[in-house]
Write an enzyme that holds these catalytic residues in place. Structure first.
Site, PDB file in Angstrom:
ATOM      1  N   HIS A  72       0.816  -1.155   0.143  1.00 58.20           N
ATOM      2  CA  HIS A  72      -0.054   0.054   0.022  1.00 58.20           C
ATOM      3  C   HIS A  72       0.777   1.328   0.068  1.00 58.20           C
ATOM      4  CE1 HIS A  72      -3.222   2.559   2.418  1.00 58.20           C
ATOM      5  NE2 HIS A  72      -3.122   2.657   0.844  1.00 58.20           N
ATOM      6  N   GLU A  75       1.876   2.133  -3.379  1.00 57.70           N
ATOM      7  CA  GLU A  75       0.869   2.641  -4.252  1.00 57.70           C
ATOM      8  C   GLU A  75       0.828   4.274  -4.230  1.00 57.70           C
ATOM      9  OE1 GLU A  75      -3.938   3.550  -3.882  1.00 57.70           O
ATOM     10  OE2 GLU A  75      -3.291   1.596  -3.041  1.00 57.70           O
ATOM     11  N   HIS A  76       1.160   4.720  -2.976  1.00 60.08           N
ATOM     12  CA  HIS A  76       1.164   6.040  -2.805  1.00 60.08           C
ATOM     13  C   HIS A  76       2.506   6.687  -3.320  1.00 60.08           C
ATOM     14  CE1 HIS A  76      -2.045   6.870   0.168  1.00 60.08           C
ATOM     15  NE2 HIS A  76      -2.159   5.689  -0.110  1.00 60.08           N
ATOM     16  N   GLU A 152      -5.481   8.029   6.153  1.00 57.43           N
ATOM     17  CA  GLU A 152      -6.364   7.286   5.262  1.00 57.43           C
ATOM     18  C   GLU A 152      -7.078   6.163   5.962  1.00 57.43           C
ATOM     19  OE1 GLU A 152      -6.392   4.437   1.261  1.00 57.43           O
ATOM     20  OE2 GLU A 152      -4.602   5.498   1.862  1.00 57.43           O
TER      21      GLU A 152
END
Length: 445
Positions: A72, A75-76, A152
């Protein structure tokens, strides 16, 4: 018959590309480049837009100790700059042409995607390939993004419907990598160091794990050339001796003890509505019964005419939202029934959910329900392929997950072939499995 996607198509890698299928004027072609990079496209005549996806065959289930949360994180971070581009350069490249770019992390793959005019597809290929091959993973940017990801996760944790589904997966698949949350946890995100994220990136972002899919106004030969040039410019060694990484096996490894005991979990939240999910393990992504499961879901909890909606909402007024769902992965899956209701009614609703599943398993479905669900699924399938993004995703998942690519008509035939007996047998199988219950709401001790 559907076209089986081989690891390497006939002919040498880098050839003009194998013609897979064509329907309604669309043409699908597939090429394997040196290095094992797979490029698959669907040309749609008359389309002025194109959707592009760069799929990496790595998800949260592939993380190892010390690397949890890295998938994850990447992804950022891939949007935060490369050797050639700043984060602003990446954003401006798509804004300047009215396009859009984003990414999504799953349990088994990560996808970086864009939608642009067909004339801007070369730019999209260049930018996304640059991100995939040459991400800077800057230490300062990583620390900034660490805080963004924590925000998030906090936002998701404030949504009780997100919490109940996440905890349901953790509960049913406890002890297996698929049970871990996709985005990581606050603890793993705070703990993972930059070196671990970098190692995860260098190990998994490789030619043999990459699938590039595109749909819309796409010229396959031009796309293959653009992808190859962009990957080489990014420093990747496209070694002709390399082949694509084998697809994820249907064997999920050691699953002893996974989902074999019923569990109950109550998560206390100061919210106005309770959320409840009951369910069990399901079927894998490549199980031959996946079309039967689609019909089962449609009848049990897939719309306003479904049994759950009619019984819980329309007849009893106990909930605003209720449905059934399934999540399928390599070797394992989950199946559940959800409802959101007043906290005082959660026990009653939970009981009804279980009773409806048991009744479904015992009595099966009527011919009218079967025909209605087939029509619902057929219409949804056709309408879902009206945009290039859906078609791009279909190509990527066919390559990475299923190993076969069906034409629209073949998919419709598989749906129409499902019988009432098939549905009852699968329902009986799912209903017989140890059933877990997860509740989120303002409950006391």
């Amino acid at each position: 018959m559907p076209y089986a996607l081989p690891l390497v198509p006939s002919g040498a890698p880098g050839t003009d590309g194998e013609l897979i299928a064509g329907q309604d004027g669309a043409t699908i072609r597939r090429t394997v480049l040196p290095g094992g990079v797979r490029v698959i496209s669907e040309h749609l005549p008359g389309q002025r837009s194109a959707s592009l996806g760069a799929w990496i065959g790595v998800g949260s289930r592939d993380e190892t100790d010390g690397h949890y949360g890295s998938t994850h994180f990447l992804e950022h971070l891939l949007f935060k700059g490369t050797v050639r581009r700043t984060a602003l350069d990446i954003a401006e490249a798509f804004d300047a042409v009215g396009g859009e770019a984003n990414a999504a992390t799953g349990k088994e793959h990560t996808c970086y995607y864009a939608r642009v005019l067909d004339t801007d597809l070369p730019m999209a290929v260049d930018v996304i390939a640059d991100m995939v091959t040459s991400a800077a993973i800057d230490a300062d940017e990583l620390e900034t993004e660490r805080e963004v990801i924590l925000e998030e996760l906090a936002m998701n944790d404030d949504d009780p419907s997100d919490v109940v589904h996440e905890r349901f997966s953790e509960t049913v698949l406890a002890g297996h990598a698929l049970g871990r949350p996709i985005g990581g946890t606050p603890e793993t995100i705070r703990a993972v160091p930059r070196d671990a994220v970098w190692e995860h990136y260098r190990w998994h972002y490789r030619p043999e794990t990459l699938v590039v899919s595109a749909a819309g106004g796409v010229d396959h030969d031009a796309l293959v050339s653009q992808v190859a040039d962009a990957l080489v410019a990014g420093g990747w060694d496209l070694d002709p001796a390399r082949a694509p990484r084998a697809r994820r096996s249907s064997d999920a490894g050691d699953t002893s003890g996974i989902g074999t005991e019923p569990r109950e979990l109550t998560v206390r939240r100061a919210v106005e509505q309770a959320n409840v999910v009951i369910g069990s393990t399901g079927i894998s992504a490549t199980d031959d019964r996946r079309f039967t499961l689609s019909v089962l879901n449609a009848v049990l909890g897939g719309g306003m005419s479904s049994r759950l909606f009619q019984e819980i909402r329309e007849k009893r007024g106990l909930a605003y939202s209720t449905y059934s769902f399934a999540s399928a992965h390599g070797g394992l899956g989950t199946f559940g029934l959800y409802a959101g209701c007043a906290p005082a009614k959660v026990d009653q609703v939970t009981k009804i959910l279980g009773e409806e599943l048991d009744r479904f398993a015992d009595d099966g479905i009527t011919d009218a329900e079967l025909q209605r669900s087939v029509g619902q699924l057929s219409g949804g399938l056709v309408l879902g392929l009206e945009d290039s993004g859906s078609r791009m995703s279909r190509l990527g998942k066919a390559e990475l997950v299923y190993g076969e690519l069906m034409t629209l008509e073949e998919s419709l035939e598989r749906i129409r072939a499902v019988t009432a007996d098939d549905v009852r047998e699968l329902a009986a199988d799912l209903a017989s499995r140890p059933r877990s219950v997860v509740r989120v709401g303002p409950f006391g001790d």
